[in-house]
Design a protein around this motif. Structure first.
Motif: not given
Length: 202
Positions: A1-18
């Motif tokens: 799956m393309n990475a961006y397809q994972l968030v097609a229906d999302k409004q926010a993405v939360i990342f860690e850092l390292g």
């Protein structure tokens, strides 16, 4: 799956850092380089030999107890543990930290589609802020909202929930991108979708 397809229906993405946004080793190995140079200047030690030892030990066993192992191997006074720790917090790196190439593209796509981007990072807040300041963000820094879990003295799950509440989001409208089982567990506690960072970089 393309990475961006994972968030097609999302409004926010939360990342860690390292090891999520950039390779953590890129920070640590530069800290070790600066420490080895400091010892060569202050104690006339062989910087190249010390750095080689630290790099090999790090790659074999990780960063745990690395100062003590190096001190024993090169007869380094334990008083320099303070300098070693301080460098982790305040080092001015010779080279900028670079985002993973695929994550840079991913972040740029999130910005174009007006999705909210958060960083929720654990660890010493001063050290984490020092890393953030030395990442080459390519103009993306203005779109980031950062939370330091240790400074807030809150578990990540609580910070995640506060992000949802403050932005009027349900759990299925956000995605957490982490690098370990701890991040996965904290996300699961409030039913937040979670993905291991490596999945994005395929």
């Amino acid at each position: 799956m393309n990475a961006y397809q994972l968030v097609a229906d999302k409004q926010a993405v939360i990342f860690e850092l390292g090891d999520v946004l950039y390779p953590e080793k890129d920070y640590l190995l530069q800290v070790y380089y600066l420490f080895a140079q400091f010892l060569e200047y202050s104690e006339l030690k062989n910087a190249q030999a010390i750095l080689g030892f630290m790099k090999n030990e790090f790659e074999q066993n990780g960063p745990e107890n690395l100062f003590n192992k190096t001190a024993e191997a090169f007869d380094i006074d334990l008083k320099y543990k303070h300098n070693f720790d301080l460098l982790h917090q305040t080092a001015r790196l010779p080279l900028k930290l670079l985002l993973f190439k695929n994550v840079l593209n991913f972040l740029q796509e999130l910005v174009v589609d007006r999705k909210k981007i958060f960083i929720v990072t654990a660890g010493d807040p001063e050290q984490q802020l020092n890393k953030i300041r030395q990442i080459e963000w390519n103009g993306l820094e203005q779109y980031l909202t950062v939370f330091f879990a240790d400074e807030l003295n809150q578990p990540k799950s609580e910070i995640f929930q506060n992000i949802l509440n403050d932005n009027n989001l349900s759990a299925n409208e956000a995605l957490v991108v982490g690098a370990n089982n701890f991040d996965a567990h904290q996300s699961k506690m409030i039913n937040l979708p979670y993905i291991v960072s490596l999945e994005i970089y395929k």
